[in-house]
Design a protein around this motif. Sequence first.
Motif: not given
Length: 297
Positions: A45-46, A50-51, A55-56, A266-270
């Motif tokens: 969540x931080x 895209x896993x 990793x931003x 939507x691939x918004x994993x965070x």
Amino acid sequence: MKDNTRNVSRNRIKSMLTPYGFITPACLTILLLVVYPILYGIYISFFDTNLVNKWDFVGLRYYIQSLTDSSFLHSLWKTVVFTVTVVSGHFVFGFIFASILNMKIKLRTIFRGILILPWLFPDVVIAYLFKWILNTQSGIVNELLIHFGLISEPVGWLSTSATAFPCVILICIWKGYPLVMVQILAGIQTISSDLYEAAEIDGASGWQRFVYITIPALKPILTTILILDTVWVFKQFTMIWLLTAGGPGSSTMVSAIEIYKNAFSYFKYGLASAQSVYILIICYLIGVVFRRLLRDD
């Protein structure tokens, strides 16, 4: 003497470690299947990720965004309405059927088996069964209503905004009431009949016996099942996804489906992980609040 002392020490150590040996497999299972996914979800969540290779770090941005996201807040409200309605239905029908099954009626065992059937069927089976029953073109409900002249043309029960959400609620009530029914029935049968007889002699009505004897005696069971049922219903996904997938529009878009779509459509994993953390906190608070309100004074 030394050998005896060593044997005694070994036996003591063995007896002390034996309980931990029994609980170790369960603890490892919980760590791997519950604790690790939760911690990993909080970690995700931080990040804007895209896993795989992106990793931003974004800090609390997704938590703040979730609180101002109208679609998430709408789904959260839908979830609250859905949870309150379904859990209330579970307890109403659970109490009614448990009270009936506690009476000395003919074929009571057969009725118990019939009434518990909805809980035994998997969600997938129930969902597809009702999709067929409520089908616009060939569903049994439309056929019967048209046959008796109650409607003039088929109704899209699960494809119309006005009817989809009520239908999903009714289906979920029907699916889940047996669990509450069985727990309440088991609790009622542990209450001594002497209490009811004494209350009846004192002139207590049926409602008074229910309020002042049945409810207090069932309080521990009601507390447990209320917490579990509320949490289970609050994070309901399978049934709603299979019936309507959150549609039509957003009429059945509960939080679980909103989070699922953010992550896997939507691939918004965070963002999805941050929203999941909010749901985790809400489910935890539900347990805390219910335990405080229903605790034994």
